[in-house]
Design an enzyme around this catalytic site. Structure first.
Site, short mmCIF file in Angstrom:
data_model
loop_
_atom_site.label_atom_id
_atom_site.label_comp_id
_atom_site.label_asym_id
_atom_site.label_seq_id
_atom_site.Cartn_x
_atom_site.Cartn_y
_atom_site.Cartn_z
N ASP A 342 26.88 -6.07 2.29
CA ASP A 342 28.29 -5.78 2.04
C ASP A 342 28.78 -4.78 3.08
OD1 ASP A 342 30.55 -6.03 -0.19
OD2 ASP A 342 30.47 -3.92 0.44
N ASP A 344 31.38 -2.46 2.98
CA ASP A 344 31.84 -1.12 2.60
C ASP A 344 31.09 -0.52 1.42
OD1 ASP A 344 32.77 -2.71 0.59
OD2 ASP A 344 34.89 -2.23 0.87
N ASP A 420 18.49 -7.65 -21.36
CA ASP A 420 17.45 -8.27 -22.19
C ASP A 420 16.65 -9.28 -21.37
OD1 ASP A 420 18.21 -6.98 -24.48
OD2 ASP A 420 19.25 -8.68 -25.37
N HIS A 424 12.92 -8.90 -20.04
CA HIS A 424 11.99 -9.89 -20.58
C HIS A 424 11.19 -10.55 -19.46
CE1 HIS A 424 10.95 -13.33 -23.39
NE2 HIS A 424 10.72 -13.88 -22.21
N GLU A 425 11.88 -11.02 -18.44
CA GLU A 425 11.20 -11.75 -17.38
C GLU A 425 10.25 -10.86 -16.59
OE1 GLU A 425 11.24 -14.79 -17.41
OE2 GLU A 425 13.03 -15.29 -18.54
N HIS A 428 6.99 -10.33 -18.29
CA HIS A 428 5.97 -11.37 -18.08
C HIS A 428 5.06 -10.98 -16.92
CE1 HIS A 428 6.93 -14.41 -21.00
NE2 HIS A 428 8.19 -14.48 -20.62
N ASP A 467 22.03 -12.11 -25.92
CA ASP A 467 23.38 -12.27 -26.46
C ASP A 467 24.47 -12.05 -25.43
OD1 ASP A 467 22.13 -9.67 -26.77
OD2 ASP A 467 23.99 -8.98 -27.67
N THR A 471 26.10 -18.74 -24.51
CA THR A 471 27.33 -19.31 -25.08
C THR A 471 28.48 -18.31 -25.06
OG1 THR A 471 26.50 -18.77 -27.31
CG2 THR A 471 26.17 -21.02 -26.52
N ILE A 474 31.26 -18.18 -27.72
CA ILE A 474 30.92 -17.99 -29.13
C ILE A 474 30.52 -16.53 -29.34
CG2 ILE A 474 29.45 -18.71 -31.06
CD1 ILE A 474 29.02 -21.36 -29.60
N ASP A 477 26.82 -14.66 -30.61
CA ASP A 477 25.75 -15.64 -30.52
C ASP A 477 24.61 -15.08 -29.67
OD1 ASP A 477 24.78 -18.04 -31.33
OD2 ASP A 477 25.64 -19.18 -29.70
N ASP A 503 5.92 -27.46 -26.78
CA ASP A 503 6.16 -26.16 -26.15
C ASP A 503 4.89 -25.31 -26.12
OD1 ASP A 503 7.51 -24.00 -25.01
OD2 ASP A 503 8.13 -23.23 -26.96
N HIS A 508 7.39 -20.07 -27.93
CA HIS A 508 8.65 -19.37 -28.12
C HIS A 508 9.05 -19.36 -29.58
CE1 HIS A 508 10.34 -23.42 -28.24
NE2 HIS A 508 11.43 -22.89 -28.76
#
Length: 593
Positions: A342, A344, A420, A424-425, A428, A467, A471, A474, A477, A503, A508
């Site tokens: 960038d 500035d 979150d 989370h990632e 791992h 969250d 979505t 919504i 959610d 899965d 999960h």
């Protein structure tokens, strides 16, 4: 309302093929052969003349009849210390692995814990006894090479990609080399609009043998070239490691290797390959379908560390560990891409701003909360790439960096916009460098739960996961609720454990049980007739971090997690402490004994 099946999965935020809840179609996945660790709470005081590693060796020598079924063998021949750490309570944590005839045994891992006064406080681990070794060992000389094992894995991956719907026609028309995929199929796969079926009959050892003289031998010292035979470009230098694999009554000689690619679809699959005949014994996907200022994805203004470079600025932070660097893929599928710049130092790339700022936030969290220097504990550079693919509904940790899609604007907005998700990632990655929990069944659900717990604790605004980016139209959610997992089709008690094969055995889905236990430990409450006196988030997360990074081994199950969490609470706060009592009660409440 019933949800589209979306999960943080195996280092990936996954929007799978459209299916609702836990009723997704069952896949033909068989469970791996896993050793089940046992737990022993110990209070053995080493002689005062011993210190450091000698305490561990003395303990193992004292226990070798129990562990190995013999007094005649040398524990130093059977076990190797792989890592040593300590925590604020003064407990020293040792991570070990068992070897047979100089070859490690897959899943035969141990953790041993030494208190500040030199006493052994606990042991968790799995071992192969001397009798099992003598009766079952096939021999130590493989009949195929590591290079051939790598080739077999990459050819299987190429066959799966070729098996994408409509790919047979498009490949014959548009490509001459195996592994190529049409632009249309490639785009569908990138957006998770299709699944990748497994067709193992595409591959046989003979294919590898046919190429042995002409190609395999030519690339013995260049593992990346092996992947190119299958027309795939690996993200990391492929390697295959020799192990003994406990399979029924046999210690099967195997190679463990991975396929880690981004194109034509993101794929990270771990393979267990018979070292004598080249057959794929087991495989599973780790990625399954998965100071400047600027405004983030949600419109909030952030400040963060950048680096001046000539007349512009880079999203590069050199003040934390070995650095934090943020790139853009510019809506292509190549990483890391181009470092964001960038003119500035007032940034107008919200996805890049959040990826950079939340990576720093996660680094600071681990450093301040646990005195951990980056995800590997040794300052590993945190790399992130934003704007991956076109409207890509995914984010993933691929073993070396974070990658974020922009979302489609309906199911997700840019994935980097939720701490979150970022926490989370990256967690791992922490798991990969510590317990390395196998991503299948209960151990895989533990892997997922730990990432949920840390990601949620970094933000601490509620008990929801994802969250902020899920979505957007919504309100309220989320992907998951830790306080009430059943809101999003997860079980909250062991009696409702999902036992199917979909899965990777419900990694999960079943994480909800551990998330609920953690919530009860932190917040308290009465559940299934069991009352838990909450100890607060600070104490709860310290206990879980220690349990998951210091005590658990790769094949640990929910019962092992209970033992580890309770023991970590005892070591941190005392055997008769309120924290240890609450830890046990929290697992009672969710039916894990």
């Amino acid at each position: 309302m019933k949800k589209v099946w979306v999960s943080l999965l195996g280092g990936a935020m996954l929007l799978g093929s459209v299916a609702s809840g836990a009723s997704a179609a069952e896949g033909p996945v068989s469970a791996p052969a896993q050793l089940t660790p046992t737990f022993h709470a110990e209070q053995w005081k080493a002689p005062s003349s011993l210190s450091g590693d000698d305490i561990v060796w003395s303990y193992l020598n004292r226990q070798k009849k129990t562990l190995l079924g013999t007094d005649s063998t040398s524990v130093r021949d059977q076990f190797r210390i792989m890592d040593r750490t300590n925590d604020k309570s003064g407990v020293n944590h040792y991570r070990l692995k068992q070897y047979v005839n100089g070859i490690p045994v897959y899943g035969a891992e141990q953790t041993i814990h030494v208190g500040k006064s030199g006493e052994i406080t606990s042991y968790l681990g799995a071992v192969i006894t001397e009798d099992q070794q003598e009766e079952a060992t096939q021999g130590t000389t493989p009949k195929i090479s590591a290079s051939e094992a790598i080739y077999i894995a990459y050819q299987e991956a190429a066959a799966r990609i070729q098996a994408l719907p409509d790919s047979d026609d498009t490949i014959s028309k548009e490509a001459e080399e195996p592994g190529s995929v049409s632009k249309d199929t490639y785009t569908k796969a990138a957006n998770n609009d299709v699944t990748i079926p497994i067709k193992k009959d595409k591959l046989s050892l003979e294919k590898a043998a046919d190429l042995k003289d002409s190609k395999i031998e030519a690339v013995q010292t260049e593992p990346k070239s092996i992947a190119k035979i299958a027309n795939l470009q690996p993200e990391a230098d492929p390697k295959a490691e020799l192990y003994f694999y406990p399979n029924d009554d046999t210690l099967q000689l195997i190679y463990v290797t991975e396929v880690n690619i981004l194109e034509p679809v993101p794929l990270r699959t771990r393979y267990i390959i018979d070292a004598n005949n080249g057959k794929i014994v087991f495989q599973y996907d780790i990625i399954n379908e998965a100071t400047g200022t600027g405004k983030g994805v949600l419109g909030d203004t952030k400040t963060f560390t950048t680096t001046a470079s000539g007349s512009s600025y880079q999203l590069r932070d050199t003040t934390r560990g070995n650095g934090i660097v943020t790139y853009t893929a510019s809506n292509r599928q190549s990483i890391p891409g181009t470092i964001l710049t960038d003119a500035d130092n007032v940034w107008n790339d919200p996805a890049g701003v959040d990826a950079h700022a939340y990576a720093a936030k996660t680094y600071d969290y681990y450093k301040e909360k646990f005195n951990r220097n980056s995800i590997d504990g040794r300052g590993l550079q945190l790399r992130s790439t934003v704007h991956y693919g076109n409207r890509y509904n995914n984010a993933f940790w691929n073993g070396s960096q974070m990658t974020y899609g922009d979302g489609d604007g309906t199911t997700f907005i840019a994935f980097s916009g939720d701490p979150d998700v970022v926490g989370h990632e990256l967690t791992h990655g922490v798991t990969e460098y510590t317990s390395n929990l196998e991503y299948y069944g209960e151990s895989g659900a533990l892997n997922e739960a730990f990432s949920d717990i840390i990601g949620n604790d970094i933000q601490r605004k509620n008990w929801l996961v994802g969250d902020d980016i899920y979505t957007p139209r919504i309100a309220g959610d989320a992907l998951r609720s830790m306080s009430n997992p059943t809101l999003y089709d997860q079980p909250d008690h062991y009696s409702d454990l999902y036992r199917g094969s979909s899965d990777n055995g419900g990694v999960h889905t079943n994480s909800g049980i551990i998330n609920k236990a953690y919530y009860l430990l932190a917040q308290g409450g009465t559940f299934h007739g069991v009352t838990v006196n909450g100890i607060g988030r600070d104490a709860a997360v310290q206990i879980y971090y220690s349990a998951f990074t210091n005590y658990l081994t790769s094949s640990s199950d929910f019962s092992n997690a209970r033992d580890a969490v309770v023991q970590a609470a005892k070591d941190l706060y005392g055997a008769s402490s309120a924290q240890a009592t609450a830890a046990a009660k929290s697992f009672d409440a969710v039916g894990v004994n």
